[in-house]
Scaffold this motif. Structure first.
Motif, PDB file in Angstrom:
ATOM      1  N   SER A 210     -18.064  13.368  40.424  1.00  0.00           N
ATOM      2  CA  SER A 210     -19.338  13.914  39.946  1.00  0.00           C
ATOM      3  C   SER A 210     -20.505  12.959  40.151  1.00  0.00           C
ATOM      4  CB  SER A 210     -19.228  14.328  38.482  1.00  0.00           C
ATOM      5  OG  SER A 210     -18.848  13.229  37.690  1.00  0.00           O
ATOM      6  N   ASN A 211     -20.278  11.641  40.040  1.00  0.00           N
ATOM      7  CA  ASN A 211     -21.400  10.710  40.223  1.00  0.00           C
ATOM      8  C   ASN A 211     -21.928  10.739  41.657  1.00  0.00           C
ATOM      9  OD1 ASN A 211     -18.980   9.435  41.038  1.00  0.00           O
ATOM     10  ND2 ASN A 211     -19.829   7.386  40.679  1.00  0.00           N
ATOM     11  N   ILE A 212     -21.069  10.949  42.623  1.00  0.00           N
ATOM     12  CA  ILE A 212     -21.511  11.071  44.026  1.00  0.00           C
ATOM     13  C   ILE A 212     -22.190  12.422  44.225  1.00  0.00           C
ATOM     14  CG2 ILE A 212     -20.734  11.263  46.438  1.00  0.00           C
ATOM     15  CD1 ILE A 212     -18.489   9.281  45.702  1.00  0.00           C
ATOM     16  N   ARG A 213     -21.588  13.456  43.667  1.00  0.00           N
ATOM     17  CA  ARG A 213     -22.137  14.808  43.828  1.00  0.00           C
ATOM     18  C   ARG A 213     -23.518  14.932  43.196  1.00  0.00           C
ATOM     19  NH1 ARG A 213     -24.409  17.644  45.533  1.00  0.00           N
ATOM     20  NH2 ARG A 213     -24.395  19.920  45.555  1.00  0.00           N
ATOM     21  N   GLU A 214     -23.716  14.293  42.032  1.00  0.00           N
ATOM     22  CA  GLU A 214     -25.014  14.339  41.349  1.00  0.00           C
ATOM     23  C   GLU A 214     -26.124  13.715  42.177  1.00  0.00           C
ATOM     24  OE1 GLU A 214     -24.213  12.484  37.573  1.00  0.00           O
ATOM     25  OE2 GLU A 214     -22.967  14.192  36.930  1.00  0.00           O
ATOM     26  N   LEU A 215     -25.767  12.834  43.092  1.00  0.00           N
ATOM     27  CA  LEU A 215     -26.749  12.205  43.969  1.00  0.00           C
ATOM     28  C   LEU A 215     -26.922  12.962  45.283  1.00  0.00           C
ATOM     29  CD1 LEU A 215     -25.744   8.474  43.345  1.00  0.00           C
ATOM     30  CD2 LEU A 215     -27.775   9.678  42.466  1.00  0.00           C
ATOM     31  N   GLY A 216     -26.249  14.115  45.399  1.00  0.00           N
ATOM     32  CA  GLY A 216     -26.423  14.958  46.582  1.00  0.00           C
ATOM     33  C   GLY A 216     -25.367  14.788  47.660  1.00  0.00           C
ATOM     34  N   GLY A 217     -24.398  13.917  47.434  1.00  0.00           N
ATOM     35  CA  GLY A 217     -23.386  13.668  48.446  1.00  0.00           C
ATOM     36  C   GLY A 217     -22.112  14.452  48.213  1.00  0.00           C
ATOM     37  N   ALA A 218     -21.264  14.466  49.225  1.00  0.00           N
ATOM     38  CA  ALA A 218     -19.929  15.052  49.142  1.00  0.00           C
ATOM     39  C   ALA A 218     -19.040  14.293  50.123  1.00  0.00           C
ATOM     40  CB  ALA A 218     -19.956  16.540  49.470  1.00  0.00           C
ATOM     41  N   LEU A 219     -17.731  14.321  49.863  1.00  0.00           N
ATOM     42  CA  LEU A 219     -16.780  13.545  50.652  1.00  0.00           C
ATOM     43  C   LEU A 219     -15.930  14.438  51.550  1.00  0.00           C
ATOM     44  CD1 LEU A 219     -15.485  11.140  47.850  1.00  0.00           C
ATOM     45  CD2 LEU A 219     -17.342  10.748  49.494  1.00  0.00           C
ATOM     46  N   PHE A 220     -15.559  13.889  52.689  1.00  0.00           N
ATOM     47  CA  PHE A 220     -14.630  14.576  53.586  1.00  0.00           C
ATOM     48  C   PHE A 220     -13.764  13.533  54.282  1.00  0.00           C
ATOM     49  CE2 PHE A 220     -18.307  13.725  56.219  1.00  0.00           C
ATOM     50  CZ  PHE A 220     -17.815  13.460  57.482  1.00  0.00           C
ATOM     51  N   CYS A 221     -12.634  14.002  54.810  1.00  0.00           N
ATOM     52  CA  CYS A 221     -11.666  13.120  55.464  1.00  0.00           C
ATOM     53  C   CYS A 221     -11.236  13.692  56.804  1.00  0.00           C
ATOM     54  CB  CYS A 221     -10.409  12.983  54.603  1.00  0.00           C
ATOM     55  SG  CYS A 221     -10.636  12.173  53.019  1.00  0.00           S
ATOM     56  N   ASP A 222     -10.668  12.834  57.631  1.00  0.00           N
ATOM     57  CA  ASP A 222     -10.004  13.250  58.863  1.00  0.00           C
ATOM     58  C   ASP A 222      -9.074  12.129  59.303  1.00  0.00           C
ATOM     59  OD1 ASP A 222     -11.503  11.295  60.318  1.00  0.00           O
ATOM     60  OD2 ASP A 222     -12.952  12.777  60.998  1.00  0.00           O
ATOM     61  N   ARG A 223      -8.401  12.357  60.412  1.00  0.00           N
ATOM     62  CA  ARG A 223      -7.506  11.340  60.981  1.00  0.00           C
ATOM     63  C   ARG A 223      -7.963  11.057  62.412  1.00  0.00           C
ATOM     64  NH1 ARG A 223      -2.283  10.266  59.353  1.00  0.00           N
ATOM     65  NH2 ARG A 223      -1.313   8.691  60.645  1.00  0.00           N
ATOM     66  N   ARG A 224      -8.269   9.795  62.668  1.00  0.00           N
ATOM     67  CA  ARG A 224      -8.639   9.344  63.995  1.00  0.00           C
ATOM     68  C   ARG A 224      -8.022   7.964  64.204  1.00  0.00           C
ATOM     69  NH1 ARG A 224     -10.471  13.882  63.267  1.00  0.00           N
ATOM     70  NH2 ARG A 224     -12.422  14.732  64.042  1.00  0.00           N
ATOM     71  N   TYR A 225      -7.678   7.655  65.441  1.00  0.00           N
ATOM     72  CA  TYR A 225      -7.163   6.318  65.779  1.00  0.00           C
ATOM     73  C   TYR A 225      -5.977   5.937  64.894  1.00  0.00           C
ATOM     74  CZ  TYR A 225     -11.801   6.442  67.790  1.00  0.00           C
ATOM     75  OH  TYR A 225     -12.925   6.825  68.461  1.00  0.00           O
ATOM     76  N   ASP A 226      -5.131   6.930  64.596  1.00  0.00           N
ATOM     77  CA  ASP A 226      -3.948   6.731  63.765  1.00  0.00           C
ATOM     78  C   ASP A 226      -4.294   6.159  62.390  1.00  0.00           C
ATOM     79  OD1 ASP A 226      -1.229   7.097  63.381  1.00  0.00           O
ATOM     80  OD2 ASP A 226      -0.751   5.025  63.941  1.00  0.00           O
ATOM     81  N   HIS A 227      -5.434   6.579  61.846  1.00  0.00           N
ATOM     82  CA  HIS A 227      -5.894   6.125  60.538  1.00  0.00           C
ATOM     83  C   HIS A 227      -6.596   7.280  59.825  1.00  0.00           C
ATOM     84  CE1 HIS A 227      -7.081   3.049  57.631  1.00  0.00           C
ATOM     85  NE2 HIS A 227      -8.227   3.700  57.550  1.00  0.00           N
ATOM     86  N   VAL A 228      -6.428   7.360  58.515  1.00  0.00           N
ATOM     87  CA  VAL A 228      -7.113   8.381  57.717  1.00  0.00           C
ATOM     88  C   VAL A 228      -8.426   7.787  57.227  1.00  0.00           C
ATOM     89  CG1 VAL A 228      -7.007   9.847  55.675  1.00  0.00           C
ATOM     90  CG2 VAL A 228      -4.939   9.425  57.012  1.00  0.00           C
ATOM     91  N   PHE A 229      -9.525   8.478  57.526  1.00  0.00           N
ATOM     92  CA  PHE A 229     -10.847   8.009  57.145  1.00  0.00           C
ATOM     93  C   PHE A 229     -11.440   8.892  56.052  1.00  0.00           C
ATOM     94  CE2 PHE A 229     -10.364   6.332  61.414  1.00  0.00           C
ATOM     95  CZ  PHE A 229     -10.896   5.051  61.306  1.00  0.00           C
ATOM     96  N   LEU A 230     -12.191   8.278  55.156  1.00  0.00           N
ATOM     97  CA  LEU A 230     -12.978   8.967  54.137  1.00  0.00           C
ATOM     98  C   LEU A 230     -14.440   8.728  54.478  1.00  0.00           C
ATOM     99  CD1 LEU A 230     -13.262  10.368  51.307  1.00  0.00           C
ATOM    100  CD2 LEU A 230     -13.383   8.049  50.373  1.00  0.00           C
ATOM    101  N   TYR A 231     -15.222   9.807  54.501  1.00  0.00           N
ATOM    102  CA  TYR A 231     -16.640   9.724  54.832  1.00  0.00           C
ATOM    103  C   TYR A 231     -17.458  10.418  53.755  1.00  0.00           C
ATOM    104  CZ  TYR A 231     -14.660   9.619  59.635  1.00  0.00           C
ATOM    105  OH  TYR A 231     -13.946   9.375  60.756  1.00  0.00           O
ATOM    106  N   HIS A 232     -18.770  10.285  53.903  1.00  0.00           N
ATOM    107  CA  HIS A 232     -19.699  11.004  53.030  1.00  0.00           C
ATOM    108  C   HIS A 232     -20.703  11.756  53.884  1.00  0.00           C
ATOM    109  CE1 HIS A 232     -22.995   8.225  53.919  1.00  0.00           C
ATOM    110  NE2 HIS A 232     -22.030   7.312  53.985  1.00  0.00           N
ATOM    111  N   ASN A 233     -21.270  12.774  53.307  1.00  0.00           N
ATOM    112  CA  ASN A 233     -22.296  13.563  53.975  1.00  0.00           C
ATOM    113  C   ASN A 233     -23.116  14.226  52.878  1.00  0.00           C
ATOM    114  OD1 ASN A 233     -21.921  15.709  56.922  1.00  0.00           O
ATOM    115  ND2 ASN A 233     -23.560  14.373  56.369  1.00  0.00           N
ATOM    116  N   GLY A 234     -24.274  14.742  53.241  1.00  0.00           N
ATOM    117  CA  GLY A 234     -25.007  15.559  52.281  1.00  0.00           C
ATOM    118  C   GLY A 234     -24.173  16.794  51.978  1.00  0.00           C
TER     119      GLY A 234
END
Length: 192
Positions: free
Chosen positions: A152-176
């Motif tokens: 909720s603290n990230i969401r309240e600031l307008g952000g949201a999280l997403f993930c994927d797998r690249r280069y044999d690694h799981v990444f967590l990112y942010h976006n509006g």
């Protein structure tokens, strides 16, 4: 009915019910690495007692999620299904994160949001931890990405999280939270 529209009638016909059980059984048997030590007969017995959960599983299937059992919660005696499609479910892409994000867009609004669709389907978005657990079972989202539950603290600031797998690694990112892309959808889970 478009892929992003959710069926408001929360029951399956007898034919749909049987067809879904066959699909789930075949997937279960073909992917034993996802649920070592679990027996289909016990899963099926739980499903037959939960018609609304079967409807939700059908929605997961209908939108391209390919749900499968990934865990048995011994404390609650629930089987946990995750979307196990190789890429983010096709019928759940091009959505922003939630209703607030959808309403904040002035132009080029997507049809729906991940949170609204998940709620309508009777499922939950995966958390980052659950997403990482799924990735230990196989390689998912090598070309797509997946919204995950956002604190909720990230969401309240307008952000949201997403993930994927690249280069044999799981990444967590942010976006509006209002952003949406043709290659980003969401994965859900259902407890039965």
């Amino acid at each position: 009915m478009t892929q992003n529209k959710i069926n408001s009638k929360r029951e399956l016909s007898a034919e749909q019910h049987e067809e879904l059980l066959i699909t789930l059984k075949v997937r279960f048997e073909e992917n034993m690495n996802r649920h070592k030590g679990l027996e289909w007969t016990k899963v099926q017995a739980k499903l037959k007692d939960n018609t609304e959960k079967l409807w939700s599983l059908n929605e997961m299937e209908r939108t391209g999620g390919e749900p499968d059992v990934v865990e048995h919660d011994q404390q609650t005696d629930e089987y946990i299904f995750y979307d196990c499609s190789v890429e983010s479910p096709k019928g759940r892409r091009s959505v922003c994160y939630d209703r607030e994000a959808l309403e904040s867009r002035k132009k080029h609004k997507p049809e729906n949001s991940a949170m609204d669709m998940a709620t309508a389907m009777g499922i939950e978005l995966l958390t980052e931890e659950q997403y990482r657990a799924l990735q230990k079972l196989d390689d998912f989202d090598m070309k797509t990405s997946t919204w995950v539950q956002t604190p909720s603290n990230i969401r309240e600031l307008g952000g949201a999280l997403f993930c994927d797998r690249r280069y044999d690694h799981v990444f967590l990112y942010h976006n509006g939270s209002e952003s949406y892309y043709g290659a980003r959808g969401f994965r859900g889970l259902l407890r039965v």
